[in-house]
Scaffold this active site. Sequence first.
Site, PDB file in Angstrom:
ATOM      1  N   ASP A 184      -0.578  -4.600  18.297  1.00  0.00           N
ATOM      2  CA  ASP A 184      -0.654  -3.912  16.872  1.00  0.00           C
ATOM      3  C   ASP A 184      -0.062  -2.559  16.866  1.00  0.00           C
ATOM      4  O   ASP A 184      -0.167  -1.541  16.099  1.00  0.00           O
ATOM      5  CB  ASP A 184      -2.097  -3.848  16.278  1.00  0.00           C
ATOM      6  CG  ASP A 184      -1.986  -3.702  15.033  1.00  0.00           C
ATOM      7  OD1 ASP A 184      -0.906  -3.747  14.167  1.00  0.00           O
ATOM      8  OD2 ASP A 184      -2.984  -3.280  14.526  1.00  0.00           O
ATOM      9  N   LYS A 244       1.974   4.301  16.550  1.00  0.00           N
ATOM     10  CA  LYS A 244       0.722   4.221  17.085  1.00  0.00           C
ATOM     11  C   LYS A 244       0.742   4.055  18.675  1.00  0.00           C
ATOM     12  O   LYS A 244      -0.408   4.399  19.459  1.00  0.00           O
ATOM     13  CB  LYS A 244       0.386   2.770  16.893  1.00  0.00           C
ATOM     14  CG  LYS A 244      -0.353   2.513  15.431  1.00  0.00           C
ATOM     15  CD  LYS A 244      -0.839   1.247  15.195  1.00  0.00           C
ATOM     16  CE  LYS A 244      -1.549   0.789  13.662  1.00  0.00           C
ATOM     17  NZ  LYS A 244      -1.677  -0.571  13.756  1.00  0.00           N
ATOM     18  N   THR A 303       0.814  -1.127  -0.090  1.00  0.00           N
ATOM     19  CA  THR A 303       0.098   0.010  -0.163  1.00  0.00           C
ATOM     20  C   THR A 303       0.600   1.178  -0.210  1.00  0.00           C
ATOM     21  O   THR A 303       0.235   2.226  -0.362  1.00  0.00           O
ATOM     22  CB  THR A 303      -0.788  -0.190   1.482  1.00  0.00           C
ATOM     23  OG1 THR A 303      -0.273   0.019   2.314  1.00  0.00           O
ATOM     24  CG2 THR A 303      -1.801  -1.109   1.318  1.00  0.00           C
ATOM     25  N   CYS A 356     -16.033 -11.626  10.173  1.00  0.00           N
ATOM     26  CA  CYS A 356     -16.508 -10.716   9.267  1.00  0.00           C
ATOM     27  C   CYS A 356     -16.367  -9.105  10.055  1.00  0.00           C
ATOM     28  O   CYS A 356     -16.204  -8.477   8.978  1.00  0.00           O
ATOM     29  CB  CYS A 356     -18.100 -10.724   9.327  1.00  0.00           C
ATOM     30  SG  CYS A 356     -18.359 -12.587   8.941  1.00  0.00           S
ATOM     31  N   ASN A 392      -2.050   6.989  13.247  1.00  0.00           N
ATOM     32  CA  ASN A 392      -1.686   5.992  12.351  1.00  0.00           C
ATOM     33  C   ASN A 392      -1.257   6.525  11.003  1.00  0.00           C
ATOM     34  O   ASN A 392      -0.144   7.279  11.170  1.00  0.00           O
ATOM     35  CB  ASN A 392      -3.222   5.376  11.656  1.00  0.00           C
ATOM     36  CG  ASN A 392      -2.980   3.748  11.383  1.00  0.00           C
ATOM     37  OD1 ASN A 392      -2.071   3.473  10.479  1.00  0.00           O
ATOM     38  ND2 ASN A 392      -3.501   3.065  12.014  1.00  0.00           N
TER      39      ASN A 392
HETATM   40 CA    CA Z   1      -0.963  -3.939  11.938  1.00  0.00          CA
END
Ligand code: CA
Length: 707
Positions: A323, A350, A179, A624, A410
């Site tokens: 994370d 983060k 990305t 989901c 972020n």
């Molecule tokens: Ca991550």
Amino acid sequence: MNFLRIGLALALAVTVSACQKAAGPGNVDARRLEAAASNGEWLSYGKDYNEQRFSPLDKINASNVKDLGLAWYAEFDTDRGQEATPLMIDGVLYTTTAWSKVFAFDAKTGKQLWKYDPKVEGKKGFDACCDVVNRGVAVWKGRVYVGTIDGRLVALNAKDGTVAWEVQTTDTSKPYTITGAPRVIKDKVLIGNGGAEYGVRGYITAYDAATGKQVWRFYTVPNPTGAPDGAASDKVMAEKGNATWSDGEWKKTGGGGTAWDSIAYDPKLDLVFFGIGNGTPWNHQRRSGGKGDNLFLSSILALKPDTGAYAWHYQTTPAESWDYTATQHIMLADLKIDGQDRKVLMQAPKNGFFYVIDRANGQLISAKPYANISWATGVDMKTGRPIETAGARYEKAAVMQVPGPLGAHNWQPMAFNPKNGLVYIPTNVTPFAYTDDKAFSYKAGAWNVGVDFLANALPTDEATLKAVTAMVRGSLVAWDPVKQKAVWTVEHPYFWNAGVLSTAGSLVFQGSAEGELSAYDSAGGKKLWSYKTGNGVIAAPMSYQIGNDQYVAVMVGVGGGGQISAPGSMPTRPRLPGRLLVFKLGGTAKAADFPAPVQAPINLTGVSSTGDVQHGFALFHQNCQVCHGPNASGSWLPDLKRSPILTTAENWKGVVIDGASATRGMASFSRFIDAKGAEDIRAYVISEARKAATAPTTAAPMPAGSH
Ligand code: CA
């Protein structure tokens, strides 16, 4: 006055510009990149190698920004998130959209010059944790470089967008994605990858810019077999890295540590800096048996660009378990600290600490929280390690913590103003319940985080739900990196707001999730101008000059990882096509209004399911929710409660099990769910849809262009 000298200088200037013309478009080289800080172009993702995102242009300034109007705009063929920063070189504006498509425009008129579609297969969207976004191109010596969501690096001819060469940078049997924008340093194209939520082993590769031949590769985590890779990382892994990992699931997952965004370069030190991401799984207990710092997860890594040789590292979050990536924007600047001129590197990863680091050797200068955080109380200046709060590692009990996996900041780029010394940070407050998934075992191709997502289903009780969503918000913080404190803050009603541009016109530009581009006074944060974009903005604006006009350009289109986990914190709106908006003083163009919403509640009369709602609830949140929102809130990808496929079991199975919508990014889940499970999920979503049927229809989009 020496007229002869002026005459000579003019003649030289004309000659240089003639040479550039003769060489064709996009002829960026080291000389131009190193001079870019002082000119009106935008040559690399963060403008130049320093990544300061500061434009020295001041034609648009506090006194006249009220007259800023649309010069031209373009609309794209995708409604996914738009994260790119356009580049402007020799009068051509280059940008990318979701699905890694590249566009070139005449930067003055907006005329499209060419476009390139890498034709990524729709089902690849399944491997993208955080939308099929792309953050932009690199341009070097007449070529335009793009990394594609399916892991290719493609070199295009800047003149017409035709392919010069193309190389697959990843193992296509694994869920790698790209990305980030490539950067070109010393005729080498540098590119990392993503995929650490799924299970990949991170690395950075340098390719020869002319031929696409691999020059070096640096693995950011050890080889699980313990053997050397024959790579630039072998030496430092043997000396430092391998010993910081213990037995655990990383040997199956690959360990993560992907370098998916930030890259900066100091030509004098000849060091290139990368931000490294989280581990796979997130949970350190499951990943590495709770042992070891797990280098180089969540680290800033300095390498020599010619060989990929290790120079130094600083690990922001040792033994990462939340994370807390350190992939966020890395910015280089010269600051006066305690009376000394320091060459620093700055990052707001983060984990919530703002780090100022000596970029020659990686020594920590200072670190302070730039947002409210609960996982640590500070950074120990002797060891450089965070002082963790008891229980933060959720070993014995679940913990509700800020920041969550979306981070206090972020990928949305920061910006610096070297004139007033402030860094402008787009920040988020996003709590998350970390719960040890004791039964975790690696599932190839699925999310592998070792954290039980069921715990992050939303409370059904209205008052608690309101309290939780009220916590989620975002702000723009002007940060003094020397004093390590906030100077001013603008609160936004929603979180996941856009990247930032800073200009010599004493302005700070930032878009917002609710759909506005604003200009703030850089000293005090007063809003001086705004424009309704009609759709949310997450990308960073950029600025350039052509002739006597200064322009400000921004990509418009919500999406990305943030739209997935904070329902109620975002305006509910139909997904709208992405746009590029370009402004100048006195601009009078008018963007067309977006189409009116059509997402009325579906008719559920006579619709029923034999599935088990409770079991469907659990399956939904395990499989989901990362794309369709907790409690089927559908704030980002299609709102399943309003989807016509919900009305028949056959159509539902066709999509979930048989992959009928694979070309649009919804691949078959038959690897993880059987037909009975799919029907249980349908039963659960029907129950949510019945609740939602009494709710109002989605809000109408704002008219574009109204101020
Ligand atoms: Ca991550």
